[in-house]
Write an enzyme that holds these catalytic residues in place. Structure first.
Site, PDB file in Angstrom:
ATOM      1  N   GLU A  69       0.106   0.998  -4.442  1.00 50.47           N
ATOM      2  CA  GLU A  69      -0.644   2.151  -3.947  1.00 50.47           C
ATOM      3  C   GLU A  69      -0.422   3.424  -4.763  1.00 50.47           C
ATOM      4  OE1 GLU A  69      -0.802   0.532   0.657  1.00 50.47           O
ATOM      5  OE2 GLU A  69       0.658   2.068   0.094  1.00 50.47           O
ATOM      6  N   LYS A  99       4.521   1.328  -7.200  1.00 52.30           N
ATOM      7  CA  LYS A  99       5.216   1.537  -5.928  1.00 52.30           C
ATOM      8  C   LYS A  99       5.884   0.255  -5.455  1.00 52.30           C
ATOM      9  CE  LYS A  99       4.287   2.836  -1.100  1.00 52.30           C
ATOM     10  NZ  LYS A  99       3.232   3.272  -0.138  1.00 52.30           N
ATOM     11  N   GLN A 100       5.201  -0.851  -5.648  1.00 50.48           N
ATOM     12  CA  GLN A 100       5.666  -2.119  -5.086  1.00 50.48           C
ATOM     13  C   GLN A 100       5.051  -3.283  -5.859  1.00 50.48           C
ATOM     14  OE1 GLN A 100       3.664  -0.763  -1.535  1.00 50.48           O
ATOM     15  NE2 GLN A 100       2.682  -2.740  -1.301  1.00 50.48           N
ATOM     16  N   TRP A 113      -1.727  -5.227   6.527  1.00 47.82           N
ATOM     17  CA  TRP A 113      -1.641  -6.530   5.870  1.00 47.82           C
ATOM     18  C   TRP A 113      -0.221  -7.080   5.948  1.00 47.82           C
ATOM     19  CZ3 TRP A 113      -0.405  -7.617   0.241  1.00 47.82           C
ATOM     20  CH2 TRP A 113       0.457  -6.653  -0.292  1.00 47.82           C
ATOM     21  N   ASP A 114       0.738  -6.238   6.359  1.00 44.34           N
ATOM     22  CA  ASP A 114       2.122  -6.676   6.537  1.00 44.34           C
ATOM     23  C   ASP A 114       2.185  -7.960   7.356  1.00 44.34           C
ATOM     24  OD1 ASP A 114       1.863  -3.933   5.965  1.00 44.34           O
ATOM     25  OD2 ASP A 114       3.850  -3.477   6.748  1.00 44.34           O
TER      26      ASP A 114
END
Length: 781
Positions: free
Chosen positions: A494, A607-608, A351-352
């Protein structure tokens, strides 16, 4: 690493290292990698070292080394290694080296290296190396080497050729193939991948002089997967040994080779090399530099006037890598999560691309954006295959994609659990499903920015409809809530697996289905051939009934009394720990030294960015106060272990008025690859972060956004920036903008009328618009 070596015309163009360490090879190999989108060449030194990673990847050439493995980009033959001996002693730059500099010139996309080396007997030689991968001719690699005797007579021996004794971390992807040398000059190696049966053709030629005289008839050596030519001679003090090496790389996947036999392909490839040899390094390099100037630096106008020279260098570094990572030449290929700079993630697309990289191309080079989206259209075959195998309808995009037709390529097993000692199952390929809506969102964003109706008719509508069909079949009715839920997923964060109602996933699925409803109604009303074709293929009438039945009943997590939106059904109930240690870590994933992934599932740690990405891309769905409350709640719990995270947080911090924090996070994002941590990039570049750097500059600091098809700019430059210049494409027209502390100047290059909102006020212009920012902001306030 050094970022201030450039002076004069090279100021803010040079990424360099000023010392050599054989223990810290990976970072420079990756961040100084060369490429052109067709191929990527990791910048290992010419002479070999233990621990080096010599990679050459050709985009879109996936292969399985074994039936038990996933497809990956095979590591092609090494054409850069040289075995260099001085008086019989192997060159080793890690010892007795002076004035060592290796520098990547971003403007010319050339790698240069120079140093003085002293043999164990005390003799000194000066060495210079140059290298480029052509942007003018995508198949060409150019190399130069020059060695000068500084003190005494020295005997020089250099061996160079094509070495296919390489692998992907031990996995061999090629049959041995065929080797030839024509006229004791032109080297040819042909190798075929074992499973995908792609033919690779490597051709190389050397031009060698010793003390100004040409060396002929080298010693020729062939071995398994190896062809090497050796050149030897003795230099007196002040004399030079010069080697020029030109290599071409072709594959049977090349569009220009469609329908040709292997012999015809080889003959054409060899002919290309001979034409290149006639031009020589300097002639080819001049064409390459011109291509970079026209296709990149003029095309992607971007300039920053800052008190810190690093800012402009980082911006140029991002544009450089966005260029070399992207297979702009072929819509059958996507962008790998590590670009073409390393083996990380096997060359797969995530998906980046859609959420972090594609926006750059949508606004800067729509033709390339279109190609990348056609790759996703071709991937409908694999997406439908994945949906069927999981019991769903429509198109369920793979978390990791390789061949468009293959479907899911994510590995099933990963790191060892520190508690159990067992290998951890990787669930992303099974339940991280938001990528399906991400692709649909990217299609919509491209359409709204470009107005490319032909793309929508041929590709876009079908993607949006079939992804919406997936979500319609994915929803689960919750009797207690009286709403449709999306259970057992992984969201962007994640560190939280098997969660119900991840807010990002639910909102984007809802957006995807709303979009399908809107376009179904529009196409049906027009009674177009496009509607009838897609209705017949996808049974849209029936799908529409399902969408309408559930669209208003999808559970969308709402703010609580404290205005905090739950990231998922249970996040806010998990325990809170002191994360200071991990927030201040010098490298990522240190939390796994103390906790297993299962344990992290029970802690409020992310995580993000998760909700932050939602606030960024669907910004109009949430109030300013809600954004502030959630930023303040979730950012302290986010340890940014993913390179995707910092750019999003920087943009949101800037939106919310904290310009100092925004710049600090921007700087951290830039330093993921350019920073002092020498092990950060060993596996390859962080491509999503590279795309994020551009987004922070243009969509963050310049405040350039598209909302409901309308263009706006709300500039909030960092305090130490005095000027920002950039370009975008809007509805087929190039716009060039200049922002200072006092004003915004934007020019419509084609003199086509443009509507623009700045600080809430609407403007219409068709030439040059100049706005006093203080006055405009004051009027809004």
């Amino acid at each position: 690493m050094k970022y201030d070596l450039g002076t004069g015309e090279e100021k803010n163009w040079i990424v360099a290292e000023s010392s050599f360490s054989s223990n810290l090879l990976g970072k420079a190999e990756a961040i100084m990698s060369l490429g052109n989108g067709y191929m990527g060449l990791r910048s290992a030194a010419e002479e070999p070292y233990v621990g080096e990673v010599r990679n050459l990847f050709v985009a879109g050439t996936f292969n399985k080394s074994d039936v038990m493995e996933v497809s990956e980009l095979p590591n092609a033959a090494d054409v850069t290694r040289m075995n260099i001996y001085i008086d019989g002693e192997r060159l080793d730059a890690s010892v007795r080296t002076e004035d060592y500099v290796r520098a990547l010139n971003l403007k010319t996309a050339e790698l240069r290296r120079s140093f003085i080396w002293t043999t164990s007997a005390g003799k000194q030689v000066a060495l210079k190396f140059r290298r480029f991968v052509s942007l003018d001719n995508l198949h060409v690699i150019g190399m130069q080497m020059e060695l000068e005797a500084l003190s005494d007579d020295v005997h020089v021996s250099v061996e160079s050729g094509v070495n296919a004794q390489v692998s992907n971390s031990g996995a061999q992807h090629f049959f041995e193939g065929e080797k030839r040398i024509y006229d004791k000059k032109y080297v040819e190696m042909v190798a075929r991948t074992k499973e995908s049966l792609i033919d690779f053709m490597f051709h190389t030629v050397h031009h060698v002089t010793l003390a100004g005289s040409k060396l002929n008839d080298p010693f020729m050596r062939m071995d398994r997967r190896l062809i090497m030519l050796s050149y030897k001679g003795t230099l007196a003090k002040g004399q030079k040994f010069s080697l020029e090496k030109l290599t071409t790389v072709h594959t049977s996947r090349d569009k220009a080779f469609d329908g040709l036999t292997l012999k015809e392909m080889r003959d054409r490839a060899l002919s290309t090399l001979k034409k290149c040899a006639a031009k020589g390094y300097e002639g080819l390099f001049a064409q390459h530099v011109q291509a970079w100037e026209q296709k990149v630096w003029k095309q992607y106008k971007l300039n920053i006037e800052s008190e810190d020279v690093f800012d402009l260098l980082a911006a140029r570094f991002a544009l450089y890598h966005l260029t070399i990572m992207t297979p702009a030449h072929d819509e059958r290929m996507g962008i790998a999560a590590k670009g073409l700079s390393g083996e990380g993630y096997q060359g797969h697309s995530f998906w980046d691309t859609e959420m972090f990289i594609l926006p750059f191309f949508i606004y800067s080079n729509p033709e390339v954006a279109r190609s990348l989206l056609i790759y996703r259209y071709l991937g409908l075959e694999g997406a439908r295959k994945k949906a069927r195998s999981n019991g769903y309808e429509g198109a369920m995009y793979p978390w990791e994609a390789a061949w468009p037709s293959d479907g899911e390529m994510a590995q099933e097993w990963g790191r060892v659990d520190i508690v159990t000692g067992k290998q951890t199952k990787i669930w992303t390929g099974f339940i991280e499903q938001h990528i399906t809506a991400d692709v649909a969102f990217a299609v919509w964003q491209y359409y709204k920015v470009t107005g490319d109706q032909a793309f929508m008719d041929d590709y876009g509508y079908e993607i949006i409809f079939d992804t919406a069909r997936f979500w319609g079949s994915r929803l689960e009715w919750d009797e207690d809530r009286g709403q449709y839920c999306i259970n057992d997923v992984i969201g962007p964060d994640e560190y939280k697996e098997h969660v119900d109602n991840n807010a990002f996933t639910n909102y984007f699925a809802h957006f995807n289905m709303q979009l399908a409803i809107k376009y179904y109604s529009r196409l049906k009303e027009s009674d177009s051939a496009v509607f009838h074709r897609l209705n017949e293929a996808l049974d849209l009438d029936q799908a529409m009934e399902a969408w309408m039945e559930c669209i208003d009943k999808i559970y969308l997590p709402q703010p609580g009394e404290d205005l905090v939106i739950p990231q998922d059904d249970t996040y806010l109930t998990k325990r809170i720990i002191d994360l200071t240690k991990y927030k201040n870590q010098t490298h990522v994933n240190t939390i796994f030294e103390d906790y297993s992934l299962e344990q992290l599932s029970d802690i409020q740690v992310s995580k993000q960015a998760d909700l932050m990405i939602l606030f960024y891309w669907l910004e109009d769905k949430f109030t300013h106060d809600v954004k502030i409350a959630n930023y303040n709640y979730y950012e302290p719990k986010t340890i940014h272990d993913s390179s995707l995270s910092l750019s999003t947080h920087a943009i949101l911090a800037n939106d919310l008025g904290d310009r100092q924090l925004a710049y600090r996070l921007f700087r951290q994002a830039c330093e993921i690859d350019l920073g002092p941590e020498m092990k950060s990039s060993d596996l390859g570049m962080h491509t999503a972060s590279i795309g994020g750097i551009w987004q922070v500059i243009v969509m963050g600091f310049a405040g350039m956004r598209m909302l409901h098809g309308e263009l706006r700019m709300d500039p909030k430059l960092p305090e130490h920036w005095s000027k920002l210049e950039f370009m975008i494409n809007w509805q087929g027209q190039r716009l060039e903008a200049e922002i200072t502390k006092d004003r915004l100047v934007i020019e419509a290059m084609d003199r086509v009328p443009v509507e623009l909102e700045v600080y809430g006020k609407e403007y219409r212009f068709n030439d040059v618009l100049t706005i006093n920012l203080a006055e405009a902001k004051g009027e809004r306030d």
